[in-house]
Design an enzyme around this catalytic site. Structure first.
Site, PDB file in Angstrom:
ATOM      1  N   ARG A  62       0.626  -1.709  -0.652  1.00  0.00           N
ATOM      2  CA  ARG A  62      -0.031  -0.194  -0.095  1.00  0.00           C
ATOM      3  C   ARG A  62       0.928   1.473  -0.150  1.00  0.00           C
ATOM      4  O   ARG A  62       2.274   1.254   1.156  1.00  0.00           O
ATOM      5  CB  ARG A  62      -0.787  -0.433   1.126  1.00  0.00           C
ATOM      6  N   GLY A  98       2.064   7.763   8.500  1.00  0.00           N
ATOM      7  CA  GLY A  98       2.824   6.381   9.571  1.00  0.00           C
ATOM      8  C   GLY A  98       4.800   6.172   9.664  1.00  0.00           C
ATOM      9  O   GLY A  98       5.072   6.880   9.137  1.00  0.00           O
ATOM     10  N   ARG A 101      -5.828  -2.449  15.441  1.00  0.00           N
ATOM     11  CA  ARG A 101      -6.657  -2.484  14.737  1.00  0.00           C
ATOM     12  C   ARG A 101      -7.704  -3.932  15.406  1.00  0.00           C
ATOM     13  O   ARG A 101      -6.696  -4.408  16.061  1.00  0.00           O
ATOM     14  CB  ARG A 101      -5.482  -3.078  12.797  1.00  0.00           C
ATOM     15  N   LYS A 144      -5.436  -9.859  17.868  1.00  0.00           N
ATOM     16  CA  LYS A 144      -4.067  -8.483  18.580  1.00  0.00           C
ATOM     17  C   LYS A 144      -5.147  -9.120  19.927  1.00  0.00           C
ATOM     18  O   LYS A 144      -5.036  -8.247  21.055  1.00  0.00           O
ATOM     19  CB  LYS A 144      -5.119  -7.196  18.446  1.00  0.00           C
ATOM     20  N   VAL A 186       1.711   0.507  19.213  1.00  0.00           N
ATOM     21  CA  VAL A 186       1.259   1.032  19.929  1.00  0.00           C
ATOM     22  C   VAL A 186       1.739   1.347  21.237  1.00  0.00           C
ATOM     23  O   VAL A 186       1.629   2.321  22.113  1.00  0.00           O
ATOM     24  CB  VAL A 186      -0.208   0.835  20.083  1.00  0.00           C
ATOM     25  N   LYS A 223       5.166   1.236  21.802  1.00  0.00           N
ATOM     26  CA  LYS A 223       6.309   2.210  22.131  1.00  0.00           C
ATOM     27  C   LYS A 223       5.281   3.714  22.454  1.00  0.00           C
ATOM     28  O   LYS A 223       6.298   4.266  22.816  1.00  0.00           O
ATOM     29  CB  LYS A 223       7.137   2.075  20.731  1.00  0.00           C
ATOM     30  N   GLU A 224       4.954   3.661  21.496  1.00  0.00           N
ATOM     31  CA  GLU A 224       3.542   5.111  21.236  1.00  0.00           C
ATOM     32  C   GLU A 224       3.263   5.558  23.135  1.00  0.00           C
ATOM     33  O   GLU A 224       3.305   6.475  23.017  1.00  0.00           O
ATOM     34  CB  GLU A 224       2.705   5.226  19.966  1.00  0.00           C
ATOM     35  N   ASP A 246      36.012 -34.045 -12.982  1.00  0.00           N
ATOM     36  CA  ASP A 246      35.260 -34.324 -11.893  1.00  0.00           C
ATOM     37  C   ASP A 246      34.464 -34.581 -11.937  1.00  0.00           C
ATOM     38  O   ASP A 246      33.865 -34.508 -12.838  1.00  0.00           O
ATOM     39  CB  ASP A 246      35.666 -33.105 -10.022  1.00  0.00           C
ATOM     40  N   TYR A 247      33.741 -35.616 -11.731  1.00  0.00           N
ATOM     41  CA  TYR A 247      32.268 -36.733 -12.092  1.00  0.00           C
ATOM     42  C   TYR A 247      30.867 -35.242 -10.679  1.00  0.00           C
ATOM     43  O   TYR A 247      30.670 -34.799 -11.558  1.00  0.00           O
ATOM     44  CB  TYR A 247      32.897 -38.482 -11.646  1.00  0.00           C
TER      45      TYR A 247
HETATM   46  C1  GDG Z   1       2.046  -4.295  11.735  1.00  0.00           C
HETATM   47  C2  GDG Z   1       2.784  -5.661  12.679  1.00  0.00           C
HETATM   48  C3  GDG Z   1       4.998  -4.109  13.737  1.00  0.00           C
HETATM   49  C4  GDG Z   1      -3.897   2.595  15.924  1.00  0.00           C
HETATM   50  N1  GDG Z   1      -5.204   3.473  15.756  1.00  0.00           N
HETATM   51  C5  GDG Z   1      -5.274   4.530  15.988  1.00  0.00           C
HETATM   52  C6  GDG Z   1      -4.141   4.683  15.313  1.00  0.00           C
HETATM   53  N2  GDG Z   1      -3.047   3.726  15.476  1.00  0.00           N
HETATM   54  C7  GDG Z   1      -1.678   4.036  14.879  1.00  0.00           C
HETATM   55  C8  GDG Z   1      -1.047   3.168  15.747  1.00  0.00           C
HETATM   56  C9  GDG Z   1       0.772   2.526  15.273  1.00  0.00           C
HETATM   57  C10 GDG Z   1       0.216   2.016  13.867  1.00  0.00           C
HETATM   58  O1  GDG Z   1      -2.087   2.366  14.165  1.00  0.00           O
HETATM   59  C11 GDG Z   1      -0.592   0.491  14.731  1.00  0.00           C
HETATM   60  O2  GDG Z   1       0.408   0.354  14.901  1.00  0.00           O
HETATM   61  P1  GDG Z   1       1.047  -1.643  15.499  1.00  0.00           P
HETATM   62  O3  GDG Z   1       2.468  -1.761  14.941  1.00  0.00           O
HETATM   63  O4  GDG Z   1       0.591  -1.568  16.858  1.00  0.00           O
HETATM   64  O5  GDG Z   1       0.102  -2.909  14.970  1.00  0.00           O
HETATM   65  P2  GDG Z   1       0.043  -2.716  13.128  1.00  0.00           P
HETATM   66  O6  GDG Z   1      -0.789  -2.485  11.767  1.00  0.00           O
HETATM   67  O7  GDG Z   1      -1.005  -5.218  12.616  1.00  0.00           O
HETATM   68  O8  GDG Z   1       1.125  -3.376  11.988  1.00  0.00           O
HETATM   69  C12 GDG Z   1       3.365  -5.157  13.447  1.00  0.00           C
HETATM   70  C13 GDG Z   1       3.948  -3.162  12.564  1.00  0.00           C
HETATM   71  O9  GDG Z   1       3.326  -3.653  11.359  1.00  0.00           O
HETATM   72  C14 GDG Z   1       5.754  -2.121  12.027  1.00  0.00           C
HETATM   73  O10 GDG Z   1       6.709  -3.155  11.528  1.00  0.00           O
HETATM   74  O11 GDG Z   1       5.022  -3.310  14.697  1.00  0.00           O
HETATM   75  O12 GDG Z   1       3.796  -5.916  14.493  1.00  0.00           O
HETATM   76  O13 GDG Z   1       1.891  -6.466  13.078  1.00  0.00           O
HETATM   77  O14 GDG Z   1       0.923   3.520  14.572  1.00  0.00           O
HETATM   78  O15 GDG Z   1      -0.690   4.125  16.411  1.00  0.00           O
HETATM   79  N3  GDG Z   1      -3.845   6.318  14.605  1.00  0.00           N
HETATM   80  C15 GDG Z   1      -3.910   7.479  14.726  1.00  0.00           C
HETATM   81  N4  GDG Z   1      -5.119   6.814  15.010  1.00  0.00           N
HETATM   82  C16 GDG Z   1      -6.411   5.503  15.658  1.00  0.00           C
HETATM   83  O16 GDG Z   1      -7.001   5.644  16.129  1.00  0.00           O
HETATM   84  N5  GDG Z   1      -4.506   7.967  14.592  1.00  0.00           N
END
Ligand code: GDG
Length: 729
Positions: free
Chosen positions: A11, A25, A271, A276, A376, A378-379, A495-496
């Site tokens: 994407r 992102g 998501r 999850k 999430v 880490k954030e 060589d064989y």
């Molecule tokens: C895949 C892998 C790996 C979520 N809700 C809202 C929102 N988010 C953002 C979060 C975060 C992102 O979406 C989700 O990232 P994750 O890493 O938690 O999970 P996946 O989408 O499954 O990602 C995962 C990742 O790739 C990277 O390599 O970590 O393991 O499965 O950034 O903040 N953002 C906003 N509103 C929301 O309601 N603005």
């Protein structure tokens, strides 16, 4: 001049509506953070939706290229259904997350998966120059690295998997398991979030493709090397820091605090995906609530932000419906006159609100059943700057490896999650600060930009694979053809196994094929040509196959031989001691007993331990152990210990193919000597180094030979061309 970096993901980071908006992102931030002086970034991918009108496509294509550096690939509904919803999200995704029960498979999806990967490859090839770097992301594009490598071997290709890589036991369930891993191996660098995923990938490659691997390198049969590495992804730290400084953020945070006065907030963001752990989490919440009285229930609020995801896939619909039903039930059962415990938002919130929520919550409850990394978590930590909340984190996330100060929980252990939640809510501010601060430093420092930079730097220095086959072999072909045409005296040492003949899993099965006989017939009886077949095999094998020919035969790596035109064998190992064999035999027998599938072969001049039919990992481990043990044991003996193709061999140090070649050409020195071989034992021939010698390696492992051919069939073609040329003259 900046290096062109072509980033390829399923994407594109854009939403195409009345206007085009670019998303912000981690990946976008990571790549945009690269210095434009160093990298010229281009991004290839699907812009989302189904844009079928060609005129509209042209318009969007142009806008995306000019304004966003993006090159779109427009996918049809059918392609999206087969490639994305079907193959990627209904078969590969569940397996990568250890959930074979969720896997569905339809062969028609495979066709679409291949087709879409091919379309991506075509698009990359339209742009790419051999000096460019290409970075491919994730499980939707696992075939792309090999497709690109085949079309442009000089291109540096990186592949990063954002999900876990499961154990072989799980991955092997996929009907296209081999094609998928072989596709990834087209990359020069393959990256994972954790060492565990990399270890599983390596073991899967070994078991599915039989390729020997080192800790961080895999060499494919064509000699191409894929390095592997661990690159835990980070967040867009700068954006979080800036948002925490912004007035709007502070206003929203204060509003949330006010709106929830007197309540503790437990926050989950994700998501809507069955990986999850939402349903398990609801069980834990239910258990937690069941232990509270009415005032306790009044004092807590669970906020769920569940972003709609992959809703065309049945399992995602199910998890959504089930979640909504359960939330309704829990809210019905545990609501008080003043409040209900769970606020469930099936949608997304804007970035500032997200940060404000992170910075208001008392607990971040992040409990995936499994997750490649989980951003999430880490954030949430990044937003604990002035505020201090507790992160409760599922153990089976990549993030848990880095965020070890979090309260780690087993998401399947419902009672433990409920208990830990009570513990988390009781923690003092000092405790929380002490735990959060080191984690915050880490997530801010090792952010998404750091991740991208380290991956790309590693890709830049990844090993240049062995020289492409037949690159300079034309020179050798010319020299040989010239010598043939001039009627010079030529000696061929061939060589064989692996050189004239393709390797078979069982050595006995490698009988000469009609193609080999056709070649040998072409060489037979030719004036001024002496052909010698030189092998590690026993004399009996060579006698059976070639006894009736006039060719010279050298067996057992040069211990014994039958010169060309003779019928009796000479022994060249007279006077050589073999008493070391008794000691070695005993050790090999012990290994044979303790390694099912392995066996010992005794030759007159050597002892060999074969492990081709053992469990591949166990066999390799035992082989390394054996080679080490024997080398130490024989340190002061005239014995060479060698690890070959699925063998460990002990041979007299006085015997080698090289010594046999020298002896054979001692009396009548030919005008041109050709030595060809494919493995370690042939290197001694290549070391002879005479000026009138052509040394030829078959295969792509490193070698001292001057020329190189891809495989036995290319080698046979090389020889027959040289000699056919002469008959045509
Ligand atoms: C895949 C892998 C790996 C979520 N809700 C809202 C929102 N988010 C953002 C979060 C975060 C992102 O979406 C989700 O990232 P994750 O890493 O938690 O999970 P996946 O989408 O499954 O990602 C995962 C990742 O790739 C990277 O390599 O970590 O393991 O499965 O950034 O903040 N953002 C906003 N509103 C929301 O309601 N603005």
């Amino acid at each position: 001049m900046p290096t062109t970096l072509i980033n390829v993901s399923n994407r594109l980071p854009v939403t195409v509506g009345a206007e085009i908006t670019k998303s912000s992102g981690g990946l976008v931030a990571a790549l945009e953070g690269l210095s434009p002086q160093e990298y010229d970034l281009k991004w290839i991918g699907w812009p989302g939706g189904a844009i079928a009108d060609p005129a509209h496509q042209v318009e969007i294509d142009q806008a995306l290229r000019e304004e966003h550096g993006c090159i779109p690939i427009f996918l049809s509904d059918e392609e999206v259904a087969g490639h994305y919803e079907g193959f990627s999200n209904s078969s590969v995704w569940p397996l990568l997350h250890y959930m074979p029960n969720y896997m569905h498979y339809d062969p028609a999806w495979w066709e679409q998966y291949r087709n879409v990967n091919q379309r991506f490859a075509d698009k990359v090839m339209e742009l790419a120059q051999p000096d460019d770097l290409v970075w491919v992301h994730d499980y939707q594009l696992m075939l792309l690295p090999a497709m690109l490598h085949e079309r442009m071997p000089e291109l540096r290709i990186g592949f990063f998997l954002h999900t876990p890589f499961p154990s072989y036991e799980t991955f092997r369930c996929h009907p296209r398991r081999r094609e998928l891993v072989a596709g990834v191996l087209g990359a020069d660098l393959v990256g994972f979030h954790t060492f565990g995923y990399m270890r599983h990938f390596r073991s899967t490659v070994l078991r599915l493709l039989g390729l020997e691997t080192e800790i961080t390198r895999i060499r494919s049969e064509d000699g191409h090397v894929s390095a592997m590495g661990v690159f835990p992804i980070g967040i867009n730290a700068q954006k979080f820091e800036e948002t925490l400084d912004a007035l709007e953020f502070r206003q929203r945070r204060d509003e949330f605090i006010q709106a929830n006065a007197g309540k503790r907030i437990v926050l989950s963001v994700e998501r809507m995906d069955y990986t999850k752990g939402i349903l398990h989490r609801l069980d834990a919440i239910e258990q937690f609530l069941s232990g509270l009285d009415e005032s306790g229930r009044d004092a807590i609020k669970f906020i769920f932000v569940s972003v709609p995801s992959r809703e065309e896939v049945e399992e995602y619909k199910d998890v959504r419906e089930e979640t909504e039903a359960r939330v309704g039930r829990i809210n019905g059962q545990y609501a008080t006159l003043n409040s209900s415990p769970i606020r469930f938002i099936h949608g997304s919130v804007n970035f500032t609100d997200l940060c404000a929520l992170y910075a208001t919550a008392d607990v971040g409850l992040v409990t995936p059943l499994i997750d490649g990394m989980n951003l999430v978590a880490k954030e949430f930590i990044a937003c604990q700057r002035e505020h201090n909340g507790v992160l409760m984190l599922g153990e089976f996330t990549g993030a848990a490896e880095e965020l070890s100060n979090a309260l780690l929980v087993n998401p399947y252990d419902i009672a433990a999650v409920a208990e830990k939640l009570t513990e988390a809510l009781a923690m003092s501010d000092d405790e929380k600060r002490a735990l959060n601060q080191p984690m915050r430093e880490r997530v801010v420092k090792y952010d998404a930009q750091h991740w991208a930079r380290t991956f790309i730097e590693q890709l830049r220095i990844s090993e240049i694979s062995a020289p492409a086959a037949s690159e300079s072999v034309e020179v050798a072909a010319g020299l040989l053809a010239q010598a043939v045409a001039a009627g010079q005296r030529i000696a061929l040492f061939l060589d064989y196994d692996g050189t004239l003949r393709e390797i078979e899993p069982v050595p006995r099965a490698a009988v000469p094929t009609p193609a080999i006989w056709a070649l040998l017939d072409l060489l037979r009886g030719r004036p001024n040509l002496v052909v010698t077949i030189i092998s590690g095999r026993r004399r009996e094998d060579l006698e059976t196959w070639f006894g009736g020919t006039p060719f010279g035969l050298i067996a057992e790596h040069g211990a014994t031989g039958r010169p060309s035109g003779h019928t009796s064998w000479e022994h060249w190992d007279r006077g050589i001691r073999y008493d070391w064999k008794d000691e070695i035999r005993e050790v090999l027998r012990l290994y044979e007993q303790s390694t099912p599938g392995s066996f010992v072969e005794e030759k007159s001049t050597s002892l060999v331990w074969h492990y081709r039919k053992t469990d591949p990992e166990f066999g390799t481990w035992k082989a390394n152990q054996l080679a080490h043990e024997l080398s130490t044991m024989m340190a002061n003996e005239p014995v060479k210990i060698r690890q070959g193709r699925k063998i460990v061999e002990a041979t007299s140090a006085h015997i080698s193919k090289g010594a046999a070649v020298r002896r054979a050409i001692e009396k009548t020195v030919p005008d041109l000597i050709v030595c060809a071989g494919d493995d370690q034992t042939d290197e001694s021939m290549f070391e002879v180094e005479l000026t009138n010698m052509i040394t030829l390696k078959v295969g792509r492992e490193p070698s001292q030979a001057k020329y190189r051919l891809r495989d036995p069939s290319a080698f046979r073609e090389f020889l027959s061309n040289a000699f056919q040329t002469e008959s045509a003259l």
